[in-house]
Write a protein that holds these residues in place. Structure first.
Motif, PDB file in Angstrom:
ATOM      1  N   GLY A   3      32.638  42.504  -4.499  1.00 30.60           N
ATOM      2  CA  GLY A   3      33.815  42.153  -5.276  1.00 30.60           C
ATOM      3  C   GLY A   3      34.469  40.863  -4.816  1.00 30.60           C
ATOM      4  O   GLY A   3      34.035  40.219  -3.862  1.00 30.60           O
ATOM      5  N   VAL A   4      35.509  40.478  -5.529  1.00 27.89           N
ATOM      6  CA  VAL A   4      36.298  39.298  -5.178  1.00 27.89           C
ATOM      7  C   VAL A   4      37.395  39.740  -4.204  1.00 27.89           C
ATOM      8  O   VAL A   4      38.224  40.586  -4.539  1.00 27.89           O
ATOM      9  CB  VAL A   4      36.923  38.648  -6.421  1.00 27.89           C
ATOM     10  N   ASN A  43      38.007  33.486  -2.185  1.00 26.88           N
ATOM     11  CA  ASN A  43      36.769  32.708  -2.307  1.00 26.88           C
ATOM     12  C   ASN A  43      36.817  31.398  -1.527  1.00 26.88           C
ATOM     13  O   ASN A  43      36.395  30.342  -2.019  1.00 26.88           O
ATOM     14  CB  ASN A  43      36.458  32.421  -3.783  1.00 26.88           C
ATOM     15  N   GLY A  44      37.355  31.450  -0.318  1.00 29.68           N
ATOM     16  CA  GLY A  44      37.378  30.279   0.548  1.00 29.68           C
ATOM     17  C   GLY A  44      38.515  29.324   0.287  1.00 29.68           C
ATOM     18  O   GLY A  44      38.618  28.290   0.959  1.00 29.68           O
ATOM     19  N   LEU A  45      39.387  29.630  -0.663  1.00 29.52           N
ATOM     20  CA  LEU A  45      40.514  28.763  -0.990  1.00 29.52           C
ATOM     21  C   LEU A  45      41.821  29.428  -0.571  1.00 29.52           C
ATOM     22  O   LEU A  45      41.977  30.646  -0.696  1.00 29.52           O
ATOM     23  CB  LEU A  45      40.558  28.467  -2.491  1.00 29.52           C
ATOM     24  N   ILE A  46      42.772  28.625  -0.071  1.00 30.93           N
ATOM     25  CA  ILE A  46      44.101  29.134   0.248  1.00 30.93           C
ATOM     26  C   ILE A  46      44.982  28.983  -0.994  1.00 30.93           C
ATOM     27  O   ILE A  46      45.091  27.896  -1.565  1.00 30.93           O
ATOM     28  CB  ILE A  46      44.733  28.372   1.427  1.00 30.93           C
ATOM     29  N   LEU A  47      45.603  30.097  -1.414  1.00 31.39           N
ATOM     30  CA  LEU A  47      46.475  30.080  -2.580  1.00 31.39           C
ATOM     31  C   LEU A  47      47.866  30.552  -2.193  1.00 31.39           C
ATOM     32  O   LEU A  47      48.022  31.480  -1.409  1.00 31.39           O
ATOM     33  CB  LEU A  47      45.934  30.997  -3.681  1.00 31.39           C
ATOM     34  N   LYS A  48      48.900  29.916  -2.761  1.00 30.27           N
ATOM     35  CA  LYS A  48      50.256  30.421  -2.596  1.00 30.27           C
ATOM     36  C   LYS A  48      50.460  31.596  -3.549  1.00 30.27           C
ATOM     37  O   LYS A  48      49.709  31.760  -4.514  1.00 30.27           O
ATOM     38  CB  LYS A  48      51.267  29.311  -2.883  1.00 30.27           C
ATOM     39  N   LYS A  49      51.469  32.416  -3.278  1.00 32.63           N
ATOM     40  CA  LYS A  49      51.641  33.643  -4.059  1.00 32.63           C
ATOM     41  C   LYS A  49      51.826  33.374  -5.548  1.00 32.63           C
ATOM     42  O   LYS A  49      51.313  34.116  -6.383  1.00 32.63           O
ATOM     43  CB  LYS A  49      52.821  34.463  -3.519  1.00 32.63           C
ATOM     44  N   SER A  94      35.226  44.003 -15.646  1.00 29.11           N
ATOM     45  CA  SER A  94      33.961  44.158 -14.930  1.00 29.11           C
ATOM     46  C   SER A  94      34.037  43.587 -13.515  1.00 29.11           C
ATOM     47  O   SER A  94      33.163  43.836 -12.696  1.00 29.11           O
ATOM     48  CB  SER A  94      32.824  43.458 -15.687  1.00 29.11           C
ATOM     49  N   THR A  95      35.082  42.809 -13.237  1.00 31.53           N
ATOM     50  CA  THR A  95      35.230  42.208 -11.912  1.00 31.53           C
ATOM     51  C   THR A  95      36.050  43.125 -11.015  1.00 31.53           C
ATOM     52  O   THR A  95      37.105  43.620 -11.409  1.00 31.53           O
ATOM     53  CB  THR A  95      35.913  40.830 -12.015  1.00 31.53           C
ATOM     54  N   ASN A  96      35.574  43.330  -9.801  1.00 32.12           N
ATOM     55  CA  ASN A  96      36.247  44.196  -8.844  1.00 32.12           C
ATOM     56  C   ASN A  96      37.019  43.347  -7.844  1.00 32.12           C
ATOM     57  O   ASN A  96      36.425  42.597  -7.077  1.00 32.12           O
ATOM     58  CB  ASN A  96      35.207  45.064  -8.118  1.00 32.12           C
ATOM     59  N   TYR A  97      38.332  43.454  -7.856  1.00 34.17           N
ATOM     60  CA  TYR A  97      39.178  42.690  -6.946  1.00 34.17           C
ATOM     61  C   TYR A  97      39.665  43.597  -5.822  1.00 34.17           C
ATOM     62  O   TYR A  97      40.195  44.682  -6.073  1.00 34.17           O
ATOM     63  CB  TYR A  97      40.369  42.070  -7.682  1.00 34.17           C
ATOM     64  N   LEU A  98      39.470  43.150  -4.588  1.00 36.12           N
ATOM     65  CA  LEU A  98      39.806  43.955  -3.423  1.00 36.12           C
ATOM     66  C   LEU A  98      40.812  43.202  -2.550  1.00 36.12           C
ATOM     67  O   LEU A  98      40.678  41.994  -2.333  1.00 36.12           O
ATOM     68  CB  LEU A  98      38.542  44.261  -2.615  1.00 36.12           C
TER      69      LEU A  98
END
Length: 204
Positions: free
Chosen positions: A133-134, A147-153, A168-172
């Motif tokens: 999953g992502v 995915n290797g990127l830093i994101l702000k909230k 269909s995408t599993n986010y964890l």
């Protein structure tokens, strides 16, 4: 309920000593009042150079909602295993099971100046690294990686709101084991605002 100065929760224990828990804080109230509840306390302790989590659940009643009062300085590697044990016990209860009873974390709303509560009954924790999953990872410095990127909230919210449309995408959601509980509660309040039901959360 009165606001606790310095965000302390004071507990009088049976021997007459006064204990304190430094509560997490946020600027929003998720739940303002919980009826028919019993408290569970997790204290911050030190022994030499080691940090310890001391659990006091002497007042727990299995058929009530449980309020977990946890010191915000404790790392997740100490807190979550204790929470998991208690969650499992309650989920497996048969004789005194109450389907309406919930589990909550307590924290202080620094804007509303009140004690507030965060439900987590439907959170399923795992002490391991996600295998598929992502992964949305909150590190010990409270930076968020996807995915290797830093994101702000604010960017993360837009990202997830867009991609959660794809069922269909599993986010964890994964949290660093050394992230302190105070930061975790703030992150959890944000995650719950995304309205994701029955989610798994990982601590690694």
């Amino acid at each position: 309920m009165k606001y606790f100065s310095f965000i302390f929760l004071f507990i009088l224990i049976s021997c007459g000593n006064k204990e304190d828990i430094l509560l997490p804080k946020s600027d929003v109230t998720v739940v303002s009042n919980v009826l028919d509840h019993s408290p569970i306390y997790v204290f911050y302790r030190t022994k030499g150079k080691d940090t310890l989590a001391e659990v006091n659940k002497r007042n727990e009643i299995i058929s009530t909602s449980w309020i977990f009062n946890i010191d915000k300085r404790l790392p997740l590697r100490l807190v979550i295993p204790e929470v998991m044990k208690l969650q499992e016990r309650k989920r497996n209860e048969v004789a005194h099971k109450n389907e309406l009873a919930e589990n909550y974390y307590s924290y202080a709303d620094s804007i509303g100046k009140n004690l507030a509560f965060l439900p987590f009954t439907k959170v399923y924790y795992k002490m391991e690294k996600p295998k598929s999953g992502v992964v949305v990872f909150f590190d010990k410095n409270n930076e968020i990686w996807v995915n290797g990127l830093i994101l702000k909230k604010d960017k993360l919210e837009n990202f997830l709101n867009e991609f959660l449309k794809d069922k269909s995408t599993n986010y964890l959601f994964c949290f660093a084991k050394d992230l302190n509980f105070g930061s975790y509660v703030q992150d959890e309040i944000f995650i719950q605002s995304l309205k994701i039901e029955n989610k798994e959360e990982f601590v690694d």
